[in-house]
Scaffold this motif. Structure first.
Motif, PDB file in Angstrom:
ATOM      1  N   PHE A 244      -1.318   0.356   6.438  1.00 15.57           N
ATOM      2  CA  PHE A 244      -1.557  -0.799   6.224  1.00 15.57           C
ATOM      3  C   PHE A 244      -2.060  -0.426   4.361  1.00 15.57           C
ATOM      4  O   PHE A 244      -1.050  -0.985   3.088  1.00 15.57           O
ATOM      5  CB  PHE A 244      -3.049  -1.306   6.303  1.00 15.57           C
ATOM      6  CG  PHE A 244      -3.694  -2.171   4.918  1.00 15.57           C
ATOM      7  CD1 PHE A 244      -3.158  -3.750   4.674  1.00 15.57           C
ATOM      8  CD2 PHE A 244      -4.999  -1.374   4.760  1.00 15.57           C
ATOM      9  CE1 PHE A 244      -4.490  -4.750   4.465  1.00 15.57           C
ATOM     10  CE2 PHE A 244      -5.678  -2.749   3.234  1.00 15.57           C
ATOM     11  CZ  PHE A 244      -5.003  -3.587   3.002  1.00 15.57           C
ATOM     12  N   ALA A 245      -2.570   1.104   4.159  1.00 20.50           N
ATOM     13  CA  ALA A 245      -2.091   1.438   2.905  1.00 20.50           C
ATOM     14  C   ALA A 245      -0.673   1.741   2.081  1.00 20.50           C
ATOM     15  O   ALA A 245      -0.779   1.128   0.960  1.00 20.50           O
ATOM     16  CB  ALA A 245      -3.026   3.087   3.200  1.00 20.50           C
ATOM     17  N   ALA A 246      -0.252   1.570   3.073  1.00 26.66           N
ATOM     18  CA  ALA A 246       1.484   2.224   2.173  1.00 26.66           C
ATOM     19  C   ALA A 246       2.073   0.973   1.768  1.00 26.66           C
ATOM     20  O   ALA A 246       2.885   0.791   1.146  1.00 26.66           O
ATOM     21  CB  ALA A 246       2.292   2.811   3.344  1.00 26.66           C
ATOM     22  N   SER A 247       2.193  -0.366   2.763  1.00 23.74           N
ATOM     23  CA  SER A 247       2.749  -1.537   2.173  1.00 23.74           C
ATOM     24  C   SER A 247       1.981  -2.154   1.761  1.00 23.74           C
ATOM     25  O   SER A 247       2.844  -2.857  -0.112  1.00 23.74           O
ATOM     26  CB  SER A 247       1.722  -1.869   3.637  1.00 23.74           C
ATOM     27  OG  SER A 247       3.012  -2.224   4.842  1.00 23.74           O
ATOM     28  N   VAL A 248       0.599  -1.466   0.616  1.00 26.51           N
ATOM     29  CA  VAL A 248      -0.222  -2.399  -0.169  1.00 26.51           C
ATOM     30  C   VAL A 248       0.731  -1.408  -1.475  1.00 26.51           C
ATOM     31  O   VAL A 248       0.514  -1.751  -2.829  1.00 26.51           O
ATOM     32  CB  VAL A 248      -1.480  -2.321  -0.529  1.00 26.51           C
ATOM     33  CG1 VAL A 248      -2.367  -2.134  -1.214  1.00 26.51           C
ATOM     34  CG2 VAL A 248      -2.215  -2.938   0.581  1.00 26.51           C
ATOM     35  N   ALA A 249       0.744  -0.159  -1.270  1.00 23.03           N
ATOM     36  CA  ALA A 249       1.218   0.940  -2.083  1.00 23.03           C
ATOM     37  C   ALA A 249       2.829   0.710  -2.606  1.00 23.03           C
ATOM     38  O   ALA A 249       2.944  -0.257  -3.717  1.00 23.03           O
ATOM     39  CB  ALA A 249       1.400   2.714  -1.706  1.00 23.03           C
ATOM     40  N   SER A 250       3.419   0.117  -1.768  1.00 20.46           N
ATOM     41  CA  SER A 250       4.697  -0.488  -1.976  1.00 20.46           C
ATOM     42  C   SER A 250       4.793  -1.474  -2.199  1.00 20.46           C
ATOM     43  O   SER A 250       6.464  -1.219  -3.207  1.00 20.46           O
ATOM     44  CB  SER A 250       5.851  -0.334  -0.540  1.00 20.46           C
ATOM     45  OG  SER A 250       7.153  -1.334  -0.613  1.00 20.46           O
ATOM     46  N   ALA A 251       3.633  -2.675  -1.934  1.00 22.63           N
ATOM     47  CA  ALA A 251       3.458  -3.598  -2.681  1.00 22.63           C
ATOM     48  C   ALA A 251       3.480  -3.853  -4.740  1.00 22.63           C
ATOM     49  O   ALA A 251       4.408  -4.014  -4.726  1.00 22.63           O
ATOM     50  CB  ALA A 251       2.759  -4.713  -2.145  1.00 22.63           C
ATOM     51  N   LEU A 252       2.862  -2.593  -4.545  1.00 24.22           N
ATOM     52  CA  LEU A 252       2.971  -2.154  -6.273  1.00 24.22           C
ATOM     53  C   LEU A 252       3.964  -1.080  -7.041  1.00 24.22           C
ATOM     54  O   LEU A 252       3.839  -2.000  -8.387  1.00 24.22           O
ATOM     55  CB  LEU A 252       1.342  -1.853  -6.259  1.00 24.22           C
ATOM     56  CG  LEU A 252       0.202  -3.047  -6.210  1.00 24.22           C
ATOM     57  CD1 LEU A 252      -1.306  -2.333  -5.349  1.00 24.22           C
ATOM     58  CD2 LEU A 252      -0.171  -3.865  -6.519  1.00 24.22           C
ATOM     59  N   VAL A 253       4.191  -0.517  -6.031  1.00 25.94           N
ATOM     60  CA  VAL A 253       5.373   0.285  -6.864  1.00 25.94           C
ATOM     61  C   VAL A 253       6.546  -0.003  -5.634  1.00 25.94           C
ATOM     62  O   VAL A 253       6.580   1.063  -4.654  1.00 25.94           O
ATOM     63  CB  VAL A 253       5.030   1.566  -6.229  1.00 25.94           C
ATOM     64  CG1 VAL A 253       5.649   2.549  -7.563  1.00 25.94           C
ATOM     65  CG2 VAL A 253       3.585   1.919  -7.624  1.00 25.94           C
ATOM     66  N   PRO A 254       7.227  -0.523  -6.174  1.00 28.67           N
ATOM     67  CA  PRO A 254       8.682  -1.085  -5.335  1.00 28.67           C
ATOM     68  C   PRO A 254       9.941  -0.131  -5.142  1.00 28.67           C
ATOM     69  O   PRO A 254       9.892   0.201  -4.592  1.00 28.67           O
ATOM     70  CB  PRO A 254       9.049  -2.146  -6.124  1.00 28.67           C
ATOM     71  CG  PRO A 254       8.133  -2.333  -7.347  1.00 28.67           C
ATOM     72  CD  PRO A 254       7.505  -1.516  -7.364  1.00 28.67           C
ATOM     73  N   LEU A 255       9.402   1.383  -5.484  1.00 26.67           N
ATOM     74  CA  LEU A 255      10.210   2.560  -5.188  1.00 26.67           C
ATOM     75  C   LEU A 255       9.846   2.795  -3.612  1.00 26.67           C
ATOM     76  O   LEU A 255      10.709   3.715  -3.012  1.00 26.67           O
ATOM     77  CB  LEU A 255      10.223   3.883  -6.070  1.00 26.67           C
ATOM     78  CG  LEU A 255      10.851   2.764  -6.946  1.00 26.67           C
ATOM     79  CD1 LEU A 255      10.304   3.936  -8.503  1.00 26.67           C
ATOM     80  CD2 LEU A 255      12.090   3.195  -7.236  1.00 26.67           C
ATOM     81  N   ILE A 256       8.006   2.493  -3.666  1.00 22.96           N
ATOM     82  CA  ILE A 256       7.986   2.788  -2.235  1.00 22.96           C
ATOM     83  C   ILE A 256       8.449   2.164  -0.739  1.00 22.96           C
ATOM     84  O   ILE A 256       7.938   0.756  -1.573  1.00 22.96           O
ATOM     85  CB  ILE A 256       6.381   3.128  -2.256  1.00 22.96           C
ATOM     86  CG1 ILE A 256       6.002   4.168  -2.967  1.00 22.96           C
ATOM     87  CG2 ILE A 256       5.738   3.907  -0.645  1.00 22.96           C
ATOM     88  CD1 ILE A 256       4.269   3.647  -2.768  1.00 22.96           C
ATOM     89  N   ASN A 257       9.445   2.755  -0.247  1.00 21.13           N
ATOM     90  CA  ASN A 257       9.682   1.941   0.986  1.00 21.13           C
ATOM     91  C   ASN A 257       9.244   1.776   1.921  1.00 21.13           C
ATOM     92  O   ASN A 257       8.834   2.440   3.187  1.00 21.13           O
ATOM     93  CB  ASN A 257      11.165   2.653   1.452  1.00 21.13           C
ATOM     94  CG  ASN A 257      12.142   1.406   2.839  1.00 21.13           C
ATOM     95  OD1 ASN A 257      11.701   0.933   3.374  1.00 21.13           O
ATOM     96  ND2 ASN A 257      13.493   1.208   1.854  1.00 21.13           N
ATOM     97  N   VAL A 258       8.410   0.600   2.014  1.00 26.34           N
ATOM     98  CA  VAL A 258       8.041   0.632   4.041  1.00 26.34           C
ATOM     99  C   VAL A 258       8.084   0.365   4.510  1.00 26.34           C
ATOM    100  O   VAL A 258       7.659   1.063   6.231  1.00 26.34           O
ATOM    101  CB  VAL A 258       6.256  -0.364   3.401  1.00 26.34           C
ATOM    102  CG1 VAL A 258       7.054  -1.701   3.025  1.00 26.34           C
ATOM    103  CG2 VAL A 258       5.545  -0.459   4.384  1.00 26.34           C
TER     104      VAL A 258
END
Length: 154
Positions: free
Chosen positions: A9-23
Motif C-alpha cells: 500500500f505504501a509503495a503504491s501511494v509513493a509510486s502514484a506520487l513519484v512515477p519513477l517508483i515502479n510499483v
C-alpha cells in the motif's frame, strides 16, 4: 502478511506520487514471495495507487491558483489546447470514462497526466475514481497473475 500488504500500500501511494517508483516490479516480487494472497495484493496496490492519484486529481482542480501556472494557462496555445480538451470531454462522459479507464489500465496516456487533466477539466470525481479503481485493478491483476503463472511454468 499484514506488514507485506501495508508495505505494498505504501509503495503504491509513493509510486502514484513519484512515477519513477515502479510499483509493478515491487508487486511482482511480492507475488513471487506470497503467491497465495493475490486478491489482497491487488487490492492493496489498487487502493494505494488511487489514494495517490486522488492527490494529482485534486492538484489539477486547484492548479490555476499557482501564479506561474495561471500565467502559463493564459498563453494562447495552451488555452487553445485546454479548450479542445474541454470540448472533447464536456457532455461526453463515455469518452472521458473510456480515456481514463484506458490510461489507468495500460498507462497510455500516462495516468499521472490524465489524473491532473481530469482535475483541470473538472471531470466528476466518481468517474475518475471508478475508472481508476477498475483500470488500476486490472493492471495490477495482470501483473500478479502473470507473475504467478510464470512461476508455475518454471
Amino acid at each position: 502478511m499484514a506488514l507485506l500488504l501495508l508495505s505494498i500500500f505504501a509503495a503504491s501511494v509513493a509510486s502514484a506520487l513519484v512515477p519513477l517508483i515502479n510499483v509493478e516490479a515491487i508487486l511482482a516480487v511480492a507475488a513471487s514471495q506470497q503467491p497465495g494472497i493475490t486478491v489482497a495484493l491487488v487490492l492493496a496496490a489498487t487502493i494505494g495507487q488511487m489514494a495517490g492519484k486522488v492527490l494529482w486529481y485534486w492538484g489539477g482542480m486547484h492548479v490555476d491558483r499557482a501564479p506561474w501556472v495561471h500565467k502559463h494557462l493564459q498563453k494562447p496555445k495552451v488555452a487553445a489546447s485546454l479548450d479542445r480538451w474541454h470540448a472533447r470531454a464536456e457532455g461526453r462522459p463515455a469518452f472521458t470514462a473510456g480515456l481514463l479507464l484506458l490510461s489507468a489500465a495500460v498507462g497510455l496516456p500516462p495516468y499521472a497526466l490524465t489524473a491532473v487533466l481530469a482535475g483541470v477539466l473538472r471531470v466528476p470525481f466518481w468517474i475518475f475514481l471508478v475508472t481508476g479503481l477498475v483500470g488500476r485493478g486490472l493492471r495490477f491483476w495482470a501483473v500478479v497473475a502473470g507473475t504467478t503463472s510464470l512461476l508455475e511454468l518454471w
